[in-house]
Design a protein around this motif. Structure first.
Motif, PDB file in Angstrom:
ATOM      1  N   PHE A   8       0.831  -1.189   0.000  1.00  0.00           N
ATOM      2  CA  PHE A   8       0.000   0.000   0.000  1.00  0.00           C
ATOM      3  C   PHE A   8       0.864   1.236   0.000  1.00  0.00           C
ATOM      4  O   PHE A   8       2.038   1.187   0.329  1.00  0.00           O
ATOM      5  N   GLY A   9       0.262   2.323  -0.406  1.00  0.00           N
ATOM      6  CA  GLY A   9       0.980   3.587  -0.498  1.00  0.00           C
ATOM      7  C   GLY A   9       0.749   4.447   0.727  1.00  0.00           C
ATOM      8  O   GLY A   9      -0.205   4.255   1.465  1.00  0.00           O
ATOM      9  N   GLU A  10       1.639   5.390   0.890  1.00  0.00           N
ATOM     10  CA  GLU A  10       1.532   6.333   1.995  1.00  0.00           C
ATOM     11  C   GLU A  10       1.268   7.729   1.443  1.00  0.00           C
ATOM     12  O   GLU A  10       1.819   8.117   0.422  1.00  0.00           O
ATOM     13  N   ILE A  11       0.438   8.443   2.145  1.00  0.00           N
ATOM     14  CA  ILE A  11       0.150   9.832   1.820  1.00  0.00           C
ATOM     15  C   ILE A  11       0.426  10.627   3.088  1.00  0.00           C
ATOM     16  O   ILE A  11       0.014  10.226   4.184  1.00  0.00           O
ATOM     17  N   THR A  12       1.135  11.731   2.956  1.00  0.00           N
ATOM     18  CA  THR A  12       1.445  12.512   4.148  1.00  0.00           C
ATOM     19  C   THR A  12       0.174  13.006   4.816  1.00  0.00           C
ATOM     20  O   THR A  12      -0.829  13.300   4.166  1.00  0.00           O
ATOM     21  N   CYS A  13       0.244  13.062   6.120  1.00  0.00           N
ATOM     22  CA  CYS A  13      -0.912  13.444   6.928  1.00  0.00           C
ATOM     23  C   CYS A  13      -0.424  14.419   7.998  1.00  0.00           C
ATOM     24  O   CYS A  13       0.152  13.997   8.997  1.00  0.00           O
ATOM     25  N   PRO A  14      -0.596  15.722   7.777  1.00  0.00           N
ATOM     26  CA  PRO A  14      -0.129  16.682   8.784  1.00  0.00           C
ATOM     27  C   PRO A  14      -0.868  16.490  10.110  1.00  0.00           C
ATOM     28  O   PRO A  14      -2.049  16.159  10.119  1.00  0.00           O
ATOM     29  N   THR A  15      -0.148  16.672  11.188  1.00  0.00           N
ATOM     30  CA  THR A  15      -0.717  16.438  12.513  1.00  0.00           C
ATOM     31  C   THR A  15      -0.479  17.647  13.400  1.00  0.00           C
ATOM     32  O   THR A  15       0.605  18.214  13.406  1.00  0.00           O
ATOM     33  N   LEU A  16      -1.478  18.021  14.157  1.00  0.00           N
ATOM     34  CA  LEU A  16      -1.353  19.077  15.150  1.00  0.00           C
ATOM     35  C   LEU A  16      -1.574  18.467  16.527  1.00  0.00           C
ATOM     36  O   LEU A  16      -2.469  17.661  16.716  1.00  0.00           O
ATOM     37  N   TYR A  17      -0.741  18.862  17.474  1.00  0.00           N
ATOM     38  CA  TYR A  17      -0.889  18.368  18.832  1.00  0.00           C
ATOM     39  C   TYR A  17      -1.235  19.520  19.761  1.00  0.00           C
ATOM     40  O   TYR A  17      -0.564  20.536  19.787  1.00  0.00           O
ATOM     41  N   PHE A  18      -2.311  19.350  20.498  1.00  0.00           N
ATOM     42  CA  PHE A  18      -2.718  20.268  21.552  1.00  0.00           C
ATOM     43  C   PHE A  18      -3.506  19.447  22.555  1.00  0.00           C
ATOM     44  O   PHE A  18      -3.772  18.263  22.334  1.00  0.00           O
ATOM     45  N   ASP A  19      -3.839  20.008  23.687  1.00  0.00           N
ATOM     46  CA  ASP A  19      -4.431  19.247  24.799  1.00  0.00           C
ATOM     47  C   ASP A  19      -5.616  18.378  24.405  1.00  0.00           C
ATOM     48  O   ASP A  19      -5.747  17.255  24.855  1.00  0.00           O
ATOM     49  N   ASP A  20      -6.487  18.877  23.563  1.00  0.00           N
ATOM     50  CA  ASP A  20      -7.686  18.126  23.199  1.00  0.00           C
ATOM     51  C   ASP A  20      -7.526  17.312  21.914  1.00  0.00           C
ATOM     52  O   ASP A  20      -8.486  16.720  21.429  1.00  0.00           O
ATOM     53  N   ALA A  21      -6.325  17.271  21.357  1.00  0.00           N
ATOM     54  CA  ALA A  21      -6.124  16.629  20.046  1.00  0.00           C
ATOM     55  C   ALA A  21      -6.030  15.115  20.120  1.00  0.00           C
ATOM     56  O   ALA A  21      -6.290  14.441  19.145  1.00  0.00           O
TER      57      ALA A  21
END
Length: 117
Positions: A68-81
């Motif tokens: 399978f292929g990979e696609i980038t997935c931006p991630t944000l981290y904060f208290d409720d994430a």
């Protein structure tokens, strides 16, 4: 991303790539799409009902020689994430280690897990 999660993610990805002879950039997003014909060929009903479920599926897909292929997935981290705390992250990480070892032992024929039946 908290530093402990970053380093654990990098370690787990390296460990799994080595044991599973793969080259994924990341195993742990949990953000995946599957074709129904592929799902029909793996035994996902015996998988965990927790965070490690998607990691088990990745192992099963590689075991059956699917690619399978990979696609980038931006991630944000904060208290409720994220709903996964340190304790659950640790349990998840140990589950990933267990999955990679179980995968390798099944590939070698040392173990016969229902997960790969």
């Amino acid at each position: 991303m908290p530093k402990y999660k970053y380093f654990a993610n990098r370690f787990l990805t390296l460990f799994q790539n080595i044991l599973m002879n793969q080259k994924l950039s990341e195993y742990h997003t949990g953000y995946r799409a599957f074709d129904k014909e592929v799902l029909a060929k793996i035994n996902f009903l015996n998988n965990s009902d927790d965070f490690v479920f998607d990691n088990e599926m990745v192992c099963q897909l590689f075991y059956k020689n699917f690619r399978f292929g990979e696609i980038t997935c931006p991630t944000l981290y904060f208290d409720d994430a994220s709903s996964i705390n340190f304790k659950r992250s640790s349990i998840y990480g140990l589950g990933c280690l267990k999955n990679a070892i179980k995968y390798r032992l099944n590939k070698w024929g040392v173990l016969k897990s229902k997960m790969y039946a």
